[in-house]
Write an enzyme that holds these catalytic residues in place. Sequence first.
Site, PDB file in Angstrom:
ATOM      1  N   TYR A  94     -14.943  21.892  -9.730  1.00  0.00           N
ATOM      2  CA  TYR A  94     -15.488  20.608 -10.185  1.00  0.00           C
ATOM      3  C   TYR A  94     -16.586  20.166  -9.205  1.00  0.00           C
ATOM      4  O   TYR A  94     -16.377  20.148  -7.987  1.00  0.00           O
ATOM      5  CB  TYR A  94     -14.310  19.634 -10.211  1.00  0.00           C
ATOM      6  CG  TYR A  94     -14.540  18.191 -10.490  1.00  0.00           C
ATOM      7  CD1 TYR A  94     -15.190  17.759 -11.643  1.00  0.00           C
ATOM      8  CD2 TYR A  94     -14.015  17.230  -9.616  1.00  0.00           C
ATOM      9  CE1 TYR A  94     -15.347  16.404 -11.900  1.00  0.00           C
ATOM     10  CE2 TYR A  94     -14.160  15.879  -9.870  1.00  0.00           C
ATOM     11  CZ  TYR A  94     -14.831  15.475 -11.014  1.00  0.00           C
ATOM     12  OH  TYR A  94     -14.969  14.130 -11.265  1.00  0.00           O
ATOM     13  N   LYS A  99      -7.234  11.758 -16.757  1.00  0.00           N
ATOM     14  CA  LYS A  99      -7.431  12.560 -17.966  1.00  0.00           C
ATOM     15  C   LYS A  99      -6.189  12.521 -18.864  1.00  0.00           C
ATOM     16  O   LYS A  99      -5.833  11.466 -19.369  1.00  0.00           O
ATOM     17  CB  LYS A  99      -7.800  13.991 -17.575  1.00  0.00           C
ATOM     18  CG  LYS A  99      -8.942  14.088 -16.546  1.00  0.00           C
ATOM     19  CD  LYS A  99     -10.255  13.513 -17.048  1.00  0.00           C
ATOM     20  CE  LYS A  99     -11.446  13.951 -16.214  1.00  0.00           C
ATOM     21  NZ  LYS A  99     -11.645  13.250 -14.941  1.00  0.00           N
ATOM     22  N   ARG A 141       0.821  -1.213   0.000  1.00  0.00           N
ATOM     23  CA  ARG A 141       0.000   0.000   0.000  1.00  0.00           C
ATOM     24  C   ARG A 141       0.853   1.259   0.000  1.00  0.00           C
ATOM     25  O   ARG A 141       0.438   2.312  -0.474  1.00  0.00           O
ATOM     26  CB  ARG A 141      -0.934  -0.020   1.217  1.00  0.00           C
ATOM     27  CG  ARG A 141      -1.741   1.235   1.419  1.00  0.00           C
ATOM     28  CD  ARG A 141      -2.865   1.046   2.426  1.00  0.00           C
ATOM     29  NE  ARG A 141      -2.476   0.298   3.618  1.00  0.00           N
ATOM     30  CZ  ARG A 141      -1.777   0.803   4.632  1.00  0.00           C
ATOM     31  NH1 ARG A 141      -1.374   2.060   4.607  1.00  0.00           N
ATOM     32  NH2 ARG A 141      -1.491   0.052   5.683  1.00  0.00           N
ATOM     33  N   ASP A 170      -6.227  22.651  -8.735  1.00  0.00           N
ATOM     34  CA  ASP A 170      -6.546  21.549  -9.638  1.00  0.00           C
ATOM     35  C   ASP A 170      -6.015  21.951 -11.011  1.00  0.00           C
ATOM     36  O   ASP A 170      -6.547  22.834 -11.671  1.00  0.00           O
ATOM     37  CB  ASP A 170      -8.055  21.323  -9.685  1.00  0.00           C
ATOM     38  CG  ASP A 170      -8.444  20.088 -10.496  1.00  0.00           C
ATOM     39  OD1 ASP A 170      -7.707  19.759 -11.446  1.00  0.00           O
ATOM     40  OD2 ASP A 170      -9.480  19.482 -10.201  1.00  0.00           O
TER      41      ASP A 170
END
Length: 387
Positions: free
Chosen positions: A105, A202, A52, A177
């Site tokens: 967003y 993206k 992890r 962002d």
Amino acid sequence: MKKKQDTLIVTAGRDPEANFGILNPPVYHASTILYPTLDAVRTRKQPFTYGRRGTPTTAALQEAIAELEGGYRTLLTPSGLSAVTAALLAHLKAGDHLLMTDSVYEPSRHFCERVLKRYGVEVEYYDPCLGRGISALVKPNTAVVFAESPGSVTFEVQDIPAIAEAAHKAGAIVMLDNTWASPLYFKPFEHGVDISIQAVTKYLCGHSDAMMGAITTTEAAWRETVASHGANGLCAGPDDVYLVLRGIRTLSVRLARHMETGLKLARWLEKRPEVARVIHPALPSHPGHALWKRDFTGASGLFSIELKLASEAALAAMLDGLELFGMGYSWGGFESLIIPQDPVKIRTATRWDAQGPMLRLHAGLEDPDDLIADLDAGFERLRACNE
């Protein structure tokens, strides 16, 4: 040798000598990682301690993104939204004040309303065009100023250096962002940002087949960020990491094509009688064009248009018959997309006035003339239904 950007895109995060000459880092699937001695267990000095916490595959992508962003170090998360939420949770506590751009967003806004407010964080939304005037909103307990430039629906370009100066004077940090421009076309840390967030899903991935987020920080912001990231148990899957590592190598050539096609579509759309306005920061008609020209070195393929009055039936006739533009909420992949948006419903600090429906477009890698022909046929259907 100081590498130029296109060279960094190809070489960052690669270490063939550490992998028997293999060009791309192998995909490590790991949960348990063994320690050779008790001392190694006690001190945890070995580079990898538990799956992890990362593997050589993870480290390669983190190193590549940090180099491209120009930041200190990078952490990966399972999605773009989780990168936003993890960064906010790392630097906010009960009693703190968060200044959040009104153009944010929508899922990020939902997190602020559904989670942060429940845990005692005061959330205040601000006009994204405020710039230096944001200093009037900063309070003694303001911990974070969050920006998204351009906004991913309405595309306001924010004056990031002015916002950063005002925030830093008050002891607050600035998060951005940076997904629209990617690290290729906007260098956040050169403009005063403390934490840069990417929806890696993206453009960095580029192929619509992996979900991931990234948080890149300054050295000063790193300690709190990495501690909170670990406490929340966040990690990205190794196969997705591999897909992004592969995708990132073609970022510059893909993004140049997205920009070229997007601008061609935008200029064509500006001349259409059905279109009230085109909202693209790289067009001189955009209110934030001067800021975009000052701070950005390019544009992506994402922008919006506002139609003149059109019925729901006419809009359906236009969109349902499109052959190349798919309707989907993501973007940044090779395919062109179009989706209705309604920013009126998600504004609280500012008012969004629109004459007709808004459509957000993502210009993919298809031939731009074919995309224009697809839209042209769609407008014919829209007109026929509106008459």
